[in-house]
Write a protein that holds these residues in place. Structure first.
Motif, short mmCIF file in Angstrom:
data_model
loop_
_atom_site.label_atom_id
_atom_site.label_comp_id
_atom_site.label_asym_id
_atom_site.label_seq_id
_atom_site.Cartn_x
_atom_site.Cartn_y
_atom_site.Cartn_z
N TRP A 1 0.80 -1.19 -0.02
CA TRP A 1 -0.05 -0.08 -0.03
C TRP A 1 0.75 1.56 0.05
O TRP A 1 0.57 2.22 -0.61
CB TRP A 1 -0.92 -0.19 1.19
CG TRP A 1 -1.90 -0.95 1.01
CD1 TRP A 1 -2.12 -1.99 1.97
CD2 TRP A 1 -2.87 -1.39 -0.03
NE1 TRP A 1 -3.24 -3.02 1.69
CE2 TRP A 1 -3.87 -2.25 0.37
CE3 TRP A 1 -3.26 -0.57 -1.01
CZ2 TRP A 1 -4.84 -2.83 -0.36
CZ3 TRP A 1 -4.26 -0.99 -1.89
CH2 TRP A 1 -4.83 -2.12 -1.43
N ARG B 1 0.62 4.05 -2.59
CA ARG B 1 0.11 5.64 -2.24
C ARG B 1 1.43 6.20 -3.10
O ARG B 1 0.87 7.32 -3.55
CB ARG B 1 0.15 5.65 -0.74
CG ARG B 1 0.09 7.02 -0.39
CD ARG B 1 0.21 7.24 0.96
NE ARG B 1 1.30 6.40 1.67
CZ ARG B 1 2.96 7.03 1.50
NH1 ARG B 1 2.94 8.25 0.83
NH2 ARG B 1 3.60 6.38 1.88
N GLU C 1 0.50 9.51 -5.59
CA GLU C 1 0.90 10.81 -5.49
C GLU C 1 1.74 11.49 -6.42
O GLU C 1 1.79 12.58 -6.96
CB GLU C 1 1.74 11.03 -3.75
CG GLU C 1 0.96 10.72 -2.73
CD GLU C 1 1.44 10.69 -1.53
OE1 GLU C 1 2.96 10.49 -1.65
OE2 GLU C 1 1.30 10.41 -0.65
N ARG D 1 -9.30 3.09 0.25
CA ARG D 1 -8.07 3.67 0.65
C ARG D 1 -7.77 5.09 0.01
O ARG D 1 -7.22 5.97 0.80
CB ARG D 1 -6.98 2.91 0.39
CG ARG D 1 -6.77 1.67 1.34
CD ARG D 1 -5.57 0.78 1.19
NE ARG D 1 -5.45 -0.45 2.23
CZ ARG D 1 -4.85 -0.31 3.12
NH1 ARG D 1 -3.82 0.66 3.44
NH2 ARG D 1 -4.70 -1.23 3.90
N PHE D 2 -7.87 5.15 -1.33
CA PHE D 2 -7.70 6.26 -2.16
C PHE D 2 -8.63 7.23 -2.64
O PHE D 2 -8.23 8.46 -3.03
CB PHE D 2 -6.64 5.96 -3.20
CG PHE D 2 -5.61 5.09 -2.60
CD1 PHE D 2 -4.23 5.72 -1.89
CD2 PHE D 2 -5.31 3.81 -2.82
CE1 PHE D 2 -3.21 5.14 -1.47
CE2 PHE D 2 -4.27 2.97 -2.34
CZ PHE D 2 -3.15 3.55 -1.69
#
Length: 134
Positions: free
Chosen positions: A42, A46, A50, A86-87
């Motif tokens: 993860w 991430r 980004e 999560r995102f």
């Protein structure tokens, strides 16, 4: 505004990742992430989100040759739900049948030296399959 998307070829040991552009309908292999403690990496996902700032994500959905769902189909669906949770990005599912075979044929001899390249090439093909369905 054209969208940038990240594509994922979800596997039990590795996850291939590609980035693509809706405007051109093309994608490029990015990387292969190893699973960490039997979970997707993860933190690396991430960081990729980004860096590339995609407007959406595409996960390859493995469907058996008889059109039935398999345990891997269910695992890919779970991964897609986790990505979305999560995102907070829209997550789309794309049929990934034959993408690994196509990736092998495109990469050829390079794959015998670095088999991980197959996973990121498969993610590229998954993303391009998604673009062609729009």
């Amino acid at each position: 505004m054209p969208e940038t998307l990240l594509g994922f070829d979800y596997g039990t040991h590795k996850i291939g990742v590609a980035v693509g552009q809706e405007l051109t309908g093309t994608a490029n292999p990015l990387t292969v992430l190893n699973r960490v403690k039997d979970q997707p990496d993860w933190d690396s996902i991430r960081r990729l989100i980004e860096e590339w700032r995609p407007q959406g994500l595409v996960v390859g959905l493995p469907i058996g040759p008889d059109e039935k769902e398999t345990p891997m189909t269910q695992a890919a669906r779970k991964f897609a739900r986790q990505l979305e949770g999560r995102f907070g990005l829209p997550v789309h599912l794309a049929d990934e049948r034959l993408t690994s075979r196509e990736a092998w044929s495109r990469i050829g001899g390079i794959a015998t030296r670095d088999v991980t390249r197959i996973d990121s090439m498969a993610a590229k093909l998954i993303l391009e399959t998604w673009f062609s369905s729009l």
